[in-house]
Design an enzyme around this catalytic site. Structure first.
Site, PDB file in Angstrom:
ATOM      1  N   GLU A   1       0.852  -0.983  -0.139  1.00 48.34           N
ATOM      2  CA  GLU A   1       0.010   0.343   0.309  1.00 48.34           C
ATOM      3  C   GLU A   1       0.628   1.220  -0.371  1.00 48.34           C
ATOM      4  O   GLU A   1       0.305   2.181  -0.285  1.00 48.34           O
ATOM      5  CB  GLU A   1      -0.905  -0.209   0.743  1.00 48.34           C
ATOM      6  CG  GLU A   1      -2.447   0.713   1.257  1.00 48.34           C
ATOM      7  CD  GLU A   1      -3.133   0.450  -0.284  1.00 48.34           C
ATOM      8  OE1 GLU A   1      -3.036   1.637  -1.095  1.00 48.34           O
ATOM      9  OE2 GLU A   1      -3.629   0.312  -0.052  1.00 48.34           O
TER      10      GLU A   1
ATOM     11  N   GLU B   1       1.555   6.562  -6.897  1.00 50.31           N
ATOM     12  CA  GLU B   1       1.100   7.320  -7.630  1.00 50.31           C
ATOM     13  C   GLU B   1       1.434   8.578  -7.497  1.00 50.31           C
ATOM     14  O   GLU B   1       0.744   9.427  -8.260  1.00 50.31           O
ATOM     15  CB  GLU B   1      -0.592   7.255  -6.893  1.00 50.31           C
ATOM     16  CG  GLU B   1      -1.158   5.964  -7.079  1.00 50.31           C
ATOM     17  CD  GLU B   1      -2.955   5.369  -6.600  1.00 50.31           C
ATOM     18  OE1 GLU B   1      -3.039   6.409  -5.954  1.00 50.31           O
ATOM     19  OE2 GLU B   1      -3.566   4.348  -6.779  1.00 50.31           O
TER      20      GLU B   1
END
Length: 137
Positions: A77, A84
């Site tokens: 994660e 991102e």
């Protein structure tokens, strides 16, 4: 490898730079916890799993498997979030390759989470089954 430096800070000793690394790492974890809904969801699930592991008195090996599963989900994660963020900075407009890179990173998180669930079923399943059987008798 070149090192990025912040001109606002005076040079530190190697020990000071080492300790500062922990500050940066905790700042990254705090950022993810504050800004990423999925990271908060994973944190909540991890806390529930840790409570269940404590109540069911898992063996050291079982605890290690659960810890590796939790750690892999958090790690994937965090890597997904950093990918991102970098892609959004480098290419804020829509681009099919940016979309593909983000999807692949999200796929890594999904794969890690599915593996964690499989480990959870294998580790917790027998304990929960045994607990269920004792409740029925």
């Amino acid at each position: 490898m070149s090192e990025l430096s912040d001109p606002r800070h005076a040079p530190r000793s190697s020990w000071g730079r080492f300790l500062a690394g922990f500050t940066y790492a905790f700042r990254g974890l705090w950022y993810a916890l504050r800004t990423q809904r999925n990271f908060r969801v994973h944190t909540g699930v991890a806390l529930l799993v840790i409570i269940a592991a404590s109540l069911l008195r898992l063996s050291p090996v079982e605890l290690a498997l659960v810890a590796v599963a939790i750690g892999s989900v958090f790690t994937s994660e965090l890597v997904n979030t950093s990918i991102e963020l970098c892609l959004d900075l480098l290419h804020p407009q829509y681009h099919p390759l940016v979309r593909a890179a983000k999807d692949v990173a999200a796929g890594a998180v999904l794969l890690s989470a599915l593996l964690a669930v499989a480990i959870g079923v294998c580790v917790f399943g027998p304990h929960l089954w045994s607990w269920w059987l004792t409740l029925r008798h």
